[in-house]
Scaffold this active site. Sequence first.
Site, PDB file in Angstrom:
ATOM      1  N   CYS A 161       6.786  -4.656  -1.600  1.00 20.56           N
ATOM      2  CA  CYS A 161       5.435  -4.929  -0.679  1.00 20.56           C
ATOM      3  C   CYS A 161       5.981  -6.062   0.125  1.00 20.56           C
ATOM      4  O   CYS A 161       6.663  -6.922  -0.071  1.00 20.56           O
ATOM      5  CB  CYS A 161       4.390  -5.641  -1.682  1.00 20.56           C
ATOM      6  N   HIS A 214      -1.527   2.047  -3.223  1.00 23.67           N
ATOM      7  CA  HIS A 214      -0.905   0.720  -3.057  1.00 23.67           C
ATOM      8  C   HIS A 214      -1.825  -0.029  -1.796  1.00 23.67           C
ATOM      9  O   HIS A 214      -2.138  -1.048  -2.212  1.00 23.67           O
ATOM     10  CB  HIS A 214       0.532   0.951  -2.672  1.00 23.67           C
ATOM     11  N   GLU A 215      -1.886   0.643  -0.713  1.00 22.24           N
ATOM     12  CA  GLU A 215      -2.714   0.225   0.249  1.00 22.24           C
ATOM     13  C   GLU A 215      -4.133   0.072   0.034  1.00 22.24           C
ATOM     14  O   GLU A 215      -4.903  -1.138   0.241  1.00 22.24           O
ATOM     15  CB  GLU A 215      -2.418   0.971   1.633  1.00 22.24           C
ATOM     16  N   HIS A 264      -4.484  -3.132  -2.093  1.00 19.96           N
ATOM     17  CA  HIS A 264      -4.725  -4.396  -1.400  1.00 19.96           C
ATOM     18  C   HIS A 264      -6.103  -4.625  -0.714  1.00 19.96           C
ATOM     19  O   HIS A 264      -6.378  -5.746  -0.779  1.00 19.96           O
ATOM     20  CB  HIS A 264      -3.712  -4.397  -0.204  1.00 19.96           C
TER      21      HIS A 264
END
Length: 193
Positions: free
Chosen positions: A110, A153-154, A157
Amino acid sequence: MLTMDDIIREGHPTLRKVATNVPLPAPQEDKETLKKMLDFLVHSQDPELAEKYNLRPGVGLAAPQINVSKRMIAVNVTDHNDDLIEVGLFNPKIVSHSAETTFLENGEGCLSVDRSVPGIVPRYARIKVEGTNLEGEKVSLRLKGLPAIVFQHEIDHLNGIMFYDRIEESDPYKKPLPPHEVIKRNEFDNPIS
C-alpha cells in the site's frame, strides 16, 4: 501533479474514516481530483517519471489516501488477458461476489504503508463493481484475479479498512478455506495502492 508528498501514511485519521458519497453529477473539483489520481498511477508506472519524481509505483489509489475523505478510486492494472483496466470511479460499490476466495501469494502492499506487512489477505476471487465514471456514466465491471483484489483493496480504503486488518493476527499465513486460488506476482510488481 500528485506526488508521494500528497499520499498520507498509516496513522493518519483520514485513513480510518468512512468516506462520504460524491454528489452526482460529480462537481468539477472532484472530477479534477479523480483525474489527478489516475495520472499519478500512470506516472508511477512509468520508470522514468517514477524515478524523476520519486514515485512508488501503484495500481490503485483511493481518495482518502490523498486526505480527501470522499468515495473515489482510481485503478490502472492489467487483467489475466493483459488488457488494461484504467478507470476512475465515484461511489464504487461491490454489488456481488463469489464464494471462492483468492489472495496474493506475496501479500499486498500500500502506498500509505511504508513497511512490509507479511501475511495472507483473503479476498473474493470474483466481484461485480458498480460506480460512476469521470464522464458521468454508470459503470458495471465484472472482475476476477488481480483486478478484483485491487478494487477490493481500494474500496476498503473508502470504509476505513487497511489491508493488514484482514490478515489473521494469530496466523498471518493462514490460507482461506477452499475453494480458493493463489495469484502469483513478482515481488517487484507494483504495490496495490
